[in-house]
Design an enzyme around this catalytic site. Structure first.
Site, PDB file in Angstrom:
ATOM      1  N   HIS A  29       0.936  -1.083  -0.011  1.00 32.75           N
ATOM      2  CA  HIS A  29      -0.178   0.077   0.218  1.00 32.75           C
ATOM      3  C   HIS A  29       0.862   1.264   0.028  1.00 32.75           C
ATOM      4  O   HIS A  29       0.525   2.421  -0.545  1.00 32.75           O
ATOM      5  CB  HIS A  29      -0.769   0.046   1.167  1.00 32.75           C
ATOM      6  CG  HIS A  29      -2.022  -1.214   1.236  1.00 32.75           C
ATOM      7  ND1 HIS A  29      -1.771  -2.338   1.401  1.00 32.75           N
ATOM      8  CD2 HIS A  29      -3.446  -1.039   0.986  1.00 32.75           C
ATOM      9  CE1 HIS A  29      -2.826  -3.006   1.554  1.00 32.75           C
ATOM     10  NE2 HIS A  29      -3.724  -2.160   1.266  1.00 32.75           N
ATOM     11  N   ASP A  83      -4.324  -5.021  -8.445  1.00 31.12           N
ATOM     12  CA  ASP A  83      -4.532  -4.568  -7.329  1.00 31.12           C
ATOM     13  C   ASP A  83      -4.721  -3.053  -7.514  1.00 31.12           C
ATOM     14  O   ASP A  83      -4.233  -2.572  -8.642  1.00 31.12           O
ATOM     15  CB  ASP A  83      -3.691  -4.776  -6.027  1.00 31.12           C
ATOM     16  CG  ASP A  83      -4.053  -4.866  -4.734  1.00 31.12           C
ATOM     17  OD1 ASP A  83      -5.189  -4.282  -4.564  1.00 31.12           O
ATOM     18  OD2 ASP A  83      -3.324  -5.525  -3.854  1.00 31.12           O
TER      19      ASP A  83
END
Length: 430
Positions: A289, A361
């Site tokens: 992330h 993602d």
């Protein structure tokens, strides 16, 4: 007194360098929380810096400081102008060519009204609903919102939007409490039951979840997590990935058994699952992330263990596969798996023969975004990835779509190839 002046000067140069770096990275996803006031705040601080430099700087330090501050102002204004221009260009797009590209994007949102024209014109292929879309709302409100967007598609003669979410159960239950929160899939292993009973429990779990999602209009769930549970504790900077909490098991056979039954349960309710995060994050310490990450596990070991659930579940269900933003240097030392043509075409499409849906993602995660959103977008499409997810910082969709359009115009992307791929693999949603 001299020490005070030296310290003040050092802090001044450090502050100026920080503001210049901020200007260069204006609208970074990590700063999304201050998006509305970001430019005004940055410009205000730079103006204050210019005033301070004019007042306190001496000799050559003054023109250097002023030059850097003015360059930062120009950089920020140019980045803001480019962002606005990209948005305007995308909003002006229309027609079949734009729809071919748009079909590959799944975007998040704050206000569904912002998506209405994009949906009506076919400039997006799907939406991602998450916690911010259900906070303080009822199931009826969310269902009506999704239905309204789908009605626009029907009126325009376009295929339905893919409606995706992240409802794994346990810690990642984005649509709860609208969708009843279920414990993590791994808790099914807590009961000592025979193999058949375990599969039935997982199938019932998936069917229950699938019915709740389908009732809202969701068609694609980013679950199950089939990364194997790592043996080590999470890294100090692992804030969000937390595979140790989300994985089903460290055993590939058990992971496959539970994931397959769960995916089939979802499908019985009309919702497709997604196997994530290929190539498996068990050996990754970094949090993608925020940071670049490399998977150092030998490919031979990955093929023998970590990839088994992806291969076996995908051959016995209609589940998609989500590609993670990790570099598997043994196969591609330069690009993350999510936009590595070599890995997508040679391994997944080639050696495995997998012809189902591949989805990245979120491209606004640091491990992908810091490679350059434009480069990631074009390379993912060129690699044959079907769906590009832009969820957390959905404003970045306009930059990504603009890049895809420019790549087609320059010949870097083949529009006929994108159209053929879309017809083959997105057909099941139409």
């Amino acid at each position: 007194m001299k020490l005070l002046r030296v310290t003040g000067a050092a802090l001044g140069w450090l502050t100026l360098a920080t503001l210049w770096f901020w200007a260069w990275h204006l609208k970074d996803p990590h700063l999304r929380f201050m998006r509305e006031a970001e430019l005004a705040l940055l410009l205000g601080l730079l103006v204050a810096g210019i005033a301070l430099a004019w007042r306190f700087a001496r000799g050559m330090a003054r023109p250097v400081a002023l030059g850097l501050a003015l360059a930062a102002v120009l950089t920020a204004l140019c980045n803001e102008a480019a962002s606005r221009q990209h948005r305007a260009n995308v909003q002006a797009m229309s027609g079949p060519a734009a729809q071919v590209l748009g079909a590959h994007f799944i975007v998040g949102y704050d206000d569904a009204n912002d998506l209405r024209e994009l949906a009506r014109k076919g400039l997006i292929g799907g939406i991602f609903v998450t916690g911010r879309n259900v906070r303080g709302r009822t199931a009826e409100q969310l269902r009506g919102e999704i239905a309204g967007l789908q009605a626009l598609r029907r009126e325009a003669g376009l295929p339905p939007l893919i409606v995706a979410t992240d409802q794994e159960g346990g810690a990642v239950s984005r649509l709860s409490p609208i969708v009843e929160r279920q414990p993590a899939l791994s808790t099914l292993l807590d009961a000592d039951v025979p193999g058949n009973a375990l599969s039935e429990r997982a199938r019932a779990y998936g069917a229950q979840q699938g019915r709740a999602l389908a009732a809202l209009g969701v068609t694609l769930n980013f679950s199950p997590v089939v990364d194997l549970r790592p043996s080590r504790a999470p890294g100090r900077w692992d804030f969000h990935t937390r595979i140790d909490e989300r994985a089903i098991s460290s055993d590939p056979a058990l992971t496959t058994q539970v994931a397959l039954a769960y995916a089939q349960g979802l499908e019985s309710a009309g919702v497709r699952g997604t196997l994530k995060h290929f190539p498996g994050l068990a050996g990754v310490a970094e949090d993608t992330h925020h940071f670049a990450a490399e998977l150092r596990t030998p490919v031979a070991r990955l093929a023998a263990r970590d990839w088994k659930p992806f291969q076996e579940v995908s051959t016995q269900s209609d589940a998609a596969i989500m590609l993670g933003h990790v570099i598997l240097a043994e196969l591609d030392a330069k690009y993350p798996v999510s936009f590595s043509r070599r890995i997508v075409q040679q391994v997944i499409r080639g050696e495995w023969g997998y012809q189902g849906l591949l989805v990245t993602d979120d491209l606004t995660m640091g491990a992908a975004y810091n490679h350059g959103l434009c480069d990631a977008t074009v390379r993912a499409l060129d690699a044959g990835v079907d769906l590009l997810l832009i969820a957390f910082d959905h404003d970045k969709y306009f930059d990504a779509m603009h890049c895809a359009q420019r790549a087609v115009q320059s010949g870097a992307l083949s529009l006929p190839m994108q159209e053929r791929r879309g017809a083959q693999r997105l057909q099941s949603f139409r």
